[in-house]
Design a protein around this motif. Sequence first.
Motif, mmCIF file in Angstrom:
data_model
loop_
_atom_site.group_PDB
_atom_site.id
_atom_site.type_symbol
_atom_site.label_atom_id
_atom_site.label_comp_id
_atom_site.label_asym_id
_atom_site.label_seq_id
_atom_site.Cartn_x
_atom_site.Cartn_y
_atom_site.Cartn_z
ATOM 1 N N MET A 178 9.101 4.021 7.982
ATOM 2 C CA MET A 178 7.985 3.695 7.721
ATOM 3 C C MET A 178 6.672 4.513 8.875
ATOM 4 O O MET A 178 6.810 4.113 9.889
ATOM 5 C CB MET A 178 6.935 2.963 6.894
ATOM 6 N N LYS A 179 5.860 5.984 8.640
ATOM 7 C CA LYS A 179 5.431 6.478 9.541
ATOM 8 C C LYS A 179 3.749 6.035 9.343
ATOM 9 O O LYS A 179 2.950 5.201 8.692
ATOM 10 C CB LYS A 179 5.228 7.716 9.328
ATOM 11 N N ILE A 180 3.272 5.974 10.744
ATOM 12 C CA ILE A 180 1.923 5.618 11.534
ATOM 13 C C ILE A 180 1.013 6.026 9.948
ATOM 14 O O ILE A 180 0.149 5.248 9.540
ATOM 15 C CB ILE A 180 1.236 5.256 12.517
ATOM 16 N N GLN A 181 1.139 7.401 9.998
ATOM 17 C CA GLN A 181 -0.052 7.686 8.930
ATOM 18 C C GLN A 181 0.493 7.744 7.467
ATOM 19 O O GLN A 181 -0.851 7.581 6.925
ATOM 20 C CB GLN A 181 0.791 9.840 8.941
ATOM 21 N N GLU A 182 1.657 7.497 6.904
ATOM 22 C CA GLU A 182 1.985 6.781 5.770
ATOM 23 C C GLU A 182 1.193 5.352 5.335
ATOM 24 O O GLU A 182 0.180 4.564 4.190
ATOM 25 C CB GLU A 182 3.076 6.582 5.483
ATOM 26 N N ILE A 183 0.967 3.879 6.324
ATOM 27 C CA ILE A 183 0.451 3.276 6.784
ATOM 28 C C ILE A 183 -0.938 3.410 6.682
ATOM 29 O O ILE A 183 -1.914 2.180 5.498
ATOM 30 C CB ILE A 183 1.279 2.568 8.348
ATOM 31 N N ARG A 184 -1.971 4.403 7.260
ATOM 32 C CA ARG A 184 -2.699 4.475 7.254
ATOM 33 C C ARG A 184 -3.377 5.060 5.623
ATOM 34 O O ARG A 184 -4.664 4.628 5.808
ATOM 35 C CB ARG A 184 -3.380 5.091 8.279
ATOM 36 N N GLU A 185 -2.824 5.768 5.374
ATOM 37 C CA GLU A 185 -3.174 6.317 3.825
ATOM 38 C C GLU A 185 -3.579 4.833 2.805
ATOM 39 O O GLU A 185 -4.220 4.640 2.048
ATOM 40 C CB GLU A 185 -2.272 6.856 3.661
ATOM 41 N N LEU A 186 -2.627 3.716 3.008
ATOM 42 C CA LEU A 186 -2.415 2.333 2.279
ATOM 43 C C LEU A 186 -3.511 1.636 2.021
ATOM 44 O O LEU A 186 -4.138 1.054 3.049
ATOM 45 C CB LEU A 186 -1.112 1.672 2.504
ATOM 46 N N ALA A 187 -3.811 1.103 0.876
ATOM 47 C CA ALA A 187 -5.180 0.149 0.986
ATOM 48 C C ALA A 187 -4.675 -0.306 1.301
ATOM 49 O O ALA A 187 -3.778 -1.594 1.423
ATOM 50 C CB ALA A 187 -5.376 0.051 -0.419
ATOM 51 N N THR A 188 -5.640 -1.676 1.883
ATOM 52 C CA THR A 188 -5.444 -2.819 2.464
ATOM 53 C C THR A 188 -4.556 -4.199 2.144
ATOM 54 O O THR A 188 -3.293 -4.690 2.458
ATOM 55 C CB THR A 188 -6.280 -3.876 3.055
ATOM 56 N N LYS A 189 -4.787 -4.255 0.378
ATOM 57 C CA LYS A 189 -4.332 -5.153 -0.815
ATOM 58 C C LYS A 189 -2.539 -4.504 -0.602
ATOM 59 O O LYS A 189 -1.252 -5.453 -0.699
ATOM 60 C CB LYS A 189 -4.802 -5.410 -1.951
ATOM 61 N N ASP A 190 -2.871 -3.140 -0.615
ATOM 62 C CA ASP A 190 -0.989 -2.799 -0.197
ATOM 63 C C ASP A 190 -0.528 -3.161 0.650
ATOM 64 O O ASP A 190 0.701 -2.859 0.213
ATOM 65 C CB ASP A 190 -0.973 -1.005 -0.892
ATOM 66 N N LEU A 191 -1.352 -2.422 1.548
ATOM 67 C CA LEU A 191 -0.317 -2.910 2.632
ATOM 68 C C LEU A 191 0.121 -4.557 3.125
ATOM 69 O O LEU A 191 1.317 -4.451 3.729
ATOM 70 C CB LEU A 191 -1.303 -2.952 3.851
ATOM 71 N N VAL A 192 -0.448 -5.262 3.027
ATOM 72 C CA VAL A 192 0.013 -6.982 3.182
ATOM 73 C C VAL A 192 0.840 -7.021 1.959
ATOM 74 O O VAL A 192 1.747 -7.816 2.295
ATOM 75 C CB VAL A 192 -1.494 -7.837 2.658
ATOM 76 N N GLU A 193 1.056 -6.322 0.820
ATOM 77 C CA GLU A 193 1.872 -6.555 -0.347
ATOM 78 C C GLU A 193 3.185 -6.191 0.332
ATOM 79 O O GLU A 193 4.553 -6.407 0.504
ATOM 80 C CB GLU A 193 1.761 -5.592 -1.342
ATOM 81 N N ARG A 194 3.111 -4.612 0.892
ATOM 82 C CA ARG A 194 4.159 -4.412 1.323
ATOM 83 C C ARG A 194 5.072 -4.636 2.883
ATOM 84 O O ARG A 194 5.628 -5.105 2.877
ATOM 85 C CB ARG A 194 4.102 -2.775 1.959
ATOM 86 N N LEU A 195 3.915 -5.293 3.587
ATOM 87 C CA LEU A 195 4.133 -5.822 4.469
ATOM 88 C C LEU A 195 5.327 -7.781 4.146
ATOM 89 O O LEU A 195 6.269 -7.590 5.298
ATOM 90 C CB LEU A 195 2.751 -6.697 5.592
#
Length: 64
Positions: free
Chosen positions: A1-18
Amino acid sequence: MKIQEIRELATKDLVERLETEVTKLQQLKLNHAITPLENPSQIKEARRTIARMKTELRQRELNK
């Protein structure tokens, strides 16, 4: 997953993805301990993706 894709995610989605990525890394390590993976660089890539996600979360936390 590239940094640009990570930045586009909402915080809640990012936590779940993590959480999903951490689980995936643990499973990769377990599978590799039992029988060697065909492509062990997957472990390295998973670690780096987790680090990118944690870095982005920390930056968001500091920018509040």
